[in-house]
Motif scaffolding. Structure first.
Motif, PDB file in Angstrom:
ATOM      1  N   GLN A 244      -4.946-119.358  -8.365  1.00 19.83           N
ATOM      2  CA  GLN A 244      -6.162-119.026  -7.618  1.00 19.83           C
ATOM      3  C   GLN A 244      -6.495-120.092  -6.576  1.00 19.83           C
ATOM      4  OE1 GLN A 244      -8.061-116.356  -7.609  1.00 19.83           O
ATOM      5  NE2 GLN A 244      -7.485-115.226  -9.461  1.00 19.83           N
ATOM      6  N   TYR A 247      -3.492-120.058  -3.697  1.00 16.63           N
ATOM      7  CA  TYR A 247      -3.487-118.864  -2.836  1.00 16.63           C
ATOM      8  C   TYR A 247      -4.890-118.268  -2.777  1.00 16.63           C
ATOM      9  CZ  TYR A 247       1.522-119.346  -3.590  1.00 16.63           C
ATOM     10  OH  TYR A 247       2.806-119.836  -3.657  1.00 16.63           O
ATOM     11  N   ALA A 250      -6.191-114.285  -2.612  1.00 19.30           N
ATOM     12  CA  ALA A 250      -5.149-113.307  -2.952  1.00 19.30           C
ATOM     13  C   ALA A 250      -5.617-112.486  -4.153  1.00 19.30           C
ATOM     14  CB  ALA A 250      -3.849-114.027  -3.288  1.00 19.30           C
ATOM     15  N   VAL A 251      -5.129-111.243  -4.205  1.00 22.27           N
ATOM     16  CA  VAL A 251      -5.465-110.372  -5.344  1.00 22.27           C
ATOM     17  C   VAL A 251      -4.211-110.247  -6.207  1.00 22.27           C
ATOM     18  CG1 VAL A 251      -6.183-108.042  -6.018  1.00 22.27           C
ATOM     19  CG2 VAL A 251      -7.178-109.137  -3.991  1.00 22.27           C
ATOM     20  N   TRP A 252      -4.395-110.373  -7.512  1.00 24.95           N
ATOM     21  CA  TRP A 252      -3.234-110.410  -8.408  1.00 24.95           C
ATOM     22  C   TRP A 252      -3.182-109.198  -9.300  1.00 24.95           C
ATOM     23  CZ3 TRP A 252      -0.043-114.350  -7.136  1.00 24.95           C
ATOM     24  CH2 TRP A 252      -0.626-115.403  -6.380  1.00 24.95           C
TER      25      TRP A 252
ATOM     26  N   PRO B  76      -2.759-115.644 -13.308  1.00 24.97           N
ATOM     27  CA  PRO B  76      -3.783-115.769 -12.271  1.00 24.97           C
ATOM     28  C   PRO B  76      -5.158-115.165 -12.578  1.00 24.97           C
ATOM     29  CG  PRO B  76      -2.216-114.064 -11.683  1.00 24.97           C
ATOM     30  CD  PRO B  76      -1.702-114.693 -12.935  1.00 24.97           C
ATOM     31  N   THR B  77      -5.274-114.296 -13.553  1.00 26.16           N
ATOM     32  CA  THR B  77      -6.590-113.749 -13.919  1.00 26.16           C
ATOM     33  C   THR B  77      -6.654-113.660 -15.441  1.00 26.16           C
ATOM     34  OG1 THR B  77      -5.905-111.433 -14.027  1.00 26.16           O
ATOM     35  CG2 THR B  77      -6.603-112.235 -11.860  1.00 26.16           C
ATOM     36  N   ARG B  80      -4.535-110.657 -16.569  1.00 27.33           N
ATOM     37  CA  ARG B  80      -3.088-110.933 -16.516  1.00 27.33           C
ATOM     38  C   ARG B  80      -2.683-111.879 -17.651  1.00 27.33           C
ATOM     39  NH1 ARG B  80      -0.632-107.028 -13.885  1.00 27.33           N
ATOM     40  NH2 ARG B  80      -1.343-106.769 -11.748  1.00 27.33           N
ATOM     41  N   TRP B 134       5.015-116.986 -10.190  1.00 28.67           N
ATOM     42  CA  TRP B 134       4.372-115.895 -10.910  1.00 28.67           C
ATOM     43  C   TRP B 134       5.141-114.582 -10.718  1.00 28.67           C
ATOM     44  CZ3 TRP B 134       1.566-114.498 -14.756  1.00 28.67           C
ATOM     45  CH2 TRP B 134       1.014-113.211 -14.806  1.00 28.67           C
ATOM     46  N   LYS B 187       1.379-105.283  -6.903  1.00 23.70           N
ATOM     47  CA  LYS B 187       0.252-106.071  -6.384  1.00 23.70           C
ATOM     48  C   LYS B 187       0.759-107.116  -5.378  1.00 23.70           C
ATOM     49  CE  LYS B 187      -3.966-105.164  -7.934  1.00 23.70           C
ATOM     50  NZ  LYS B 187      -3.896-104.448  -9.151  1.00 23.70           N
ATOM     51  N   LEU B 188       1.864-107.759  -5.718  1.00 26.22           N
ATOM     52  CA  LEU B 188       2.396-108.812  -4.848  1.00 26.22           C
ATOM     53  C   LEU B 188       2.937-108.211  -3.554  1.00 26.22           C
ATOM     54  CD1 LEU B 188       4.279-111.026  -7.467  1.00 26.22           C
ATOM     55  CD2 LEU B 188       2.051-111.468  -6.428  1.00 26.22           C
ATOM     56  N   GLY B 191       0.271-107.436  -1.276  1.00 27.25           N
ATOM     57  CA  GLY B 191      -0.689-108.530  -1.098  1.00 27.25           C
ATOM     58  C   GLY B 191      -0.513-109.257   0.216  1.00 27.25           C
ATOM     59  N   THR B 192      -0.794-110.548   0.205  1.00 29.58           N
ATOM     60  CA  THR B 192      -0.684-111.373   1.414  1.00 29.58           C
ATOM     61  C   THR B 192       0.799-111.569   1.751  1.00 29.58           C
ATOM     62  OG1 THR B 192      -0.530-113.421   0.136  1.00 29.58           O
ATOM     63  CG2 THR B 192      -2.748-112.657   0.681  1.00 29.58           C
ATOM     64  N   GLU B 194       2.402-114.248   1.899  1.00 31.51           N
ATOM     65  CA  GLU B 194       2.957-115.225   0.940  1.00 31.51           C
ATOM     66  C   GLU B 194       3.307-114.554  -0.388  1.00 31.51           C
ATOM     67  OE1 GLU B 194      -0.525-117.613   1.374  1.00 31.51           O
ATOM     68  OE2 GLU B 194       0.679-119.435   1.589  1.00 31.51           O
ATOM     69  N   GLN B 195       2.452-113.640  -0.819  1.00 32.92           N
ATOM     70  CA  GLN B 195       2.727-112.945  -2.080  1.00 32.92           C
ATOM     71  C   GLN B 195       3.958-112.054  -1.951  1.00 32.92           C
ATOM     72  OE1 GLN B 195      -1.342-111.376  -2.582  1.00 32.92           O
ATOM     73  NE2 GLN B 195      -1.244-112.107  -4.695  1.00 32.92           N
TER      74      GLN B 195
END
Lengths: 252, 331
Positions: A244, A247, A250-252, B76-77, B80, B134, B187-188, B191-192, B194-195
């Motif tokens: 977090q 990045y 960003a959404v994970w 990351p969450t 997850r 990740w 999701k990746l 995503g951005t 970078e993801q």
């Protein structure tokens, strides 16, 4: 401090205890003494992560600034964390993990039992759900105190060392500051000092049966609930929050 | 696969004429799809091969906890984190069912773990690769569990009852894992930048090792032929690998990711994807202990086992004391 601010603080304490202890337990997964323990420790960790989501989402709702459980867990620094010093202590050996767990579970159980009668129905509901899980956690950690205390010479020595070592972090659980007093007055929170005797009773009965010696009352380390932590918390957060922070947005 | 290149100890597949009456009766049961249960007579080579295969599978589950466990504390969450922890926990559970299935063949879990810890027993080559980001957690769920499912779904019908039943339970959980892995990748990939880059990098690193999981071509292998005759292996390695490629390439395309194989091409005539040559040198090196993580994986396992010894001993001692007290009380 307004009632809302105190409630927010109170909920952070509940959520952060579950978050940090769940995190510590999750560190065991794949490294425990037996496959059965990998399963069991993960179960307890999963329960605590679930409770974290409930408490911290409610905290965010009460705060009203658009923060949810993830924002609160992943985007606060150590000084804003409100967990007890006990739960951030390193896992150590299996005896240390179980001593930490037993001290916490017994307190957690007594606390949640009180909170099921909270005037705030949302708190009562989360406490009731958590209580079912924590009843099992307590049974399990108590069982390990018995097995290790009354197992072999080595396990006895390690278990005694662990309960001695962590004892100074237990005092903080029963001290109320203005947040807890405000919550108690409003009938939302529990009277922490009233939990002390039943907790000690359970400690005495268990250590007696386990052939262990309960440490004498002594100096209590305190500060976790006010954001004064040990050095360990920073490293937990470095792990927990890495993605977090690295990045942002960003959404994970 | 989770069990790769399992030896059967035979030098050719026996014909019915060569079999003893017991062996013939056994093979007839297998041919009629009647499950073999632990107490029944079975050829010694069948029993030994199954122990090797099931324990290799169990060891793979246990070692497989490490690469994914590597990201539990950094997920990351909260959601997850809970999903990943539950997944790695499932793997411990799979290891447990499989060790139990192996125990029905007359070998103990401690013995098998001893073989793993000493480096004598093998586990799947795939778990000797590192999880660097990740996205690797997504790639493992999608590709590694996807490849495992290819092999394990047919094994639900294998001839040995306890193994078949363990597979039925395991497959239910594996398909959930695979969906979770693909969900992380989705999701990746959406995503951005970078993801998305992280997702592509993970696919680049995990694609070839995933294809190697099925093992080298076994069209000519006596061991595979014997295992198929016993119905403890259902499809050839090449068949399963082709099926995996055919299933996975469209999924990669849907994610907007590129499979790292310049030779990959749809072959309308065959109705399959053609793909490039696999580096079997790398595979044999990894199997021989020279993969990037072999040493770390084994050391970590041995450390957990050794450091847990006093706990297991204490639990045994306590149980014995408790039983003795109960007995004294009853007397």
């Amino acid at each position: 401090m307004s009632g809302q601010d105190a409630l927010f603080e109170y909920l952070l304490r509940l959520g952060d205890n579950a978050l940090i202890l769940g995190h510590r337990l999750s560190e065991w997964c794949g490294h425990s003494p037996a496959l059965e323990e990998d399963l069991a420790l993960s179960n307890v960790a999963l329960d605590l992560i679930g409770q974290t989501q409930l408490w911290l989402n409610l905290a965010g709702e009460v705060e009203g600034k658009g923060r949810d459980a993830d924002k609160l867990a992943y985007l606060r620094d150590a000084r804003d964390f409100r967990n007890l010093l006990l739960v951030e202590q390193p896992n150590g050996d299996f005896a240390a993990t179980m001593a930490r767990q037993f001290y916490f579970d017994a307190w957690h159980y007594l606390l949640l039992r009180e909170l099921t009668g909270s005037k705030d129905g949302r708190i009562g509901e989360i406490a009731a759900k958590g209580l079912k899980e924590v009843t099992y956690h307590l049974e399990r950690s108590r069982d390990w105190i018995l097995r290790l205390g009354d197992g072999t010479e080595e396990s006895h020595r390690r278990m005694q060392a662990a309960i001695d070592d962590l004892w100074m972090y237990t005092g903080e659980m029963f001290e109320s500051d203005e947040v807890e007093q405000a919550m108690m007055r409003e009938g939302i929170g529990a009277d922490l000092s009233s939990l002390h005797e039943p907790w000690l009773g359970l400690m005495r009965a268990t250590t007696d049966e386990a052939t262990l010696t309960l440490p004498q009352p002594g100096w209590a380390q305190r500060g976790g609930k006010r954001g004064m932590h040990s050095e360990h918390l920073g490293y937990i957060l470095a792990d927990l929050q890495f993605l977090q922070r690295a990045y942002p947005n960003a959404v994970w | 696969m989770y069990a790769q290149m399992v030896k059967t100890g035979v030098d050719h597949v026996q014909s019915k004429e060569e079999m003893s009456p017991e062996e013939r009766a056994f093979q007839d049961r297998v041919d009629q799809d009647i499950k073999i249960e632990p107490k029944e007579w079975m050829p010694e080579a069948y029993r030994k091969t199954l122990i090797r295969q099931i324990s290799q599978h169990a060891h793979s589950e246990i070692i497989g906890m490490q690469p994914e466990g590597n990201w539990i504390t950094r997920a990351p969450t909260l959601e997850r984190k809970a999903i990943l922890l539950a997944k790695v926990q499932d793997e411990a559970g799979h290891g447990l069912y499989l060790y139990c299935a192996a125990e029905t063949l007359g070998v103990s879990r401690d013995e098998l773990m001893g073989q793993l810890n000493s480096g004598k027993a093998k586990y799947s080559s795939i778990f000797n690769y590192p999880t660097l980001t990740w996205a690797d957690i997504g790639a493992i769920g999608w590709l590694v569990d996807g490849a495992a499912i290819m092999n394990q779904v047919p094994l639900q019908r294998c001839s040995y009852g306890p193994y078949s039943r363990a597979m039925i339970r395991i497959c239910k959980e594996e398909s959930f894992h695979q969906r979770q892995g693909y969900d992380i990748m989705t999701k990746l990939a959406r995503g951005t930048p970078e993801q998305k880059q992280m997702a592509q990098d993970a696919l680049n690193r995990w694609w070839w090792p995933s294809l190697m999981m099925f093992g080298p071509s076994d069209a000519e292998s006596v061991h595979s032929a014997q295992s198929m005759r016993w119905k403890i292996k259902i499809n050839s390695n090449d068949e399963l690998r082709q099926k995996f490629v055919d299933q996975t390439v469209p999924q990669a395309e849907y994610l907007g990711l590129t499979v790292p194989d310049p030779d990959l091409k749809w072959n309308a005539e065959r109705g399959h994807y053609d793909f490039g040559a696999i580096s079997w040198d790398e595979f044999y090196q990894v199997i021989a202990g020279n993969g990037p993580c072999n040493r770390d994986r084994l050391r970590t396992r041995v450390k957990a086992y050794e450091e847990g010894r006093w706990v297991r001993e204490a639990a045994d001692a306590y149980a014995a004391k408790k039983a003795a007290r109960a007995k004294a009380k009853a007397a």
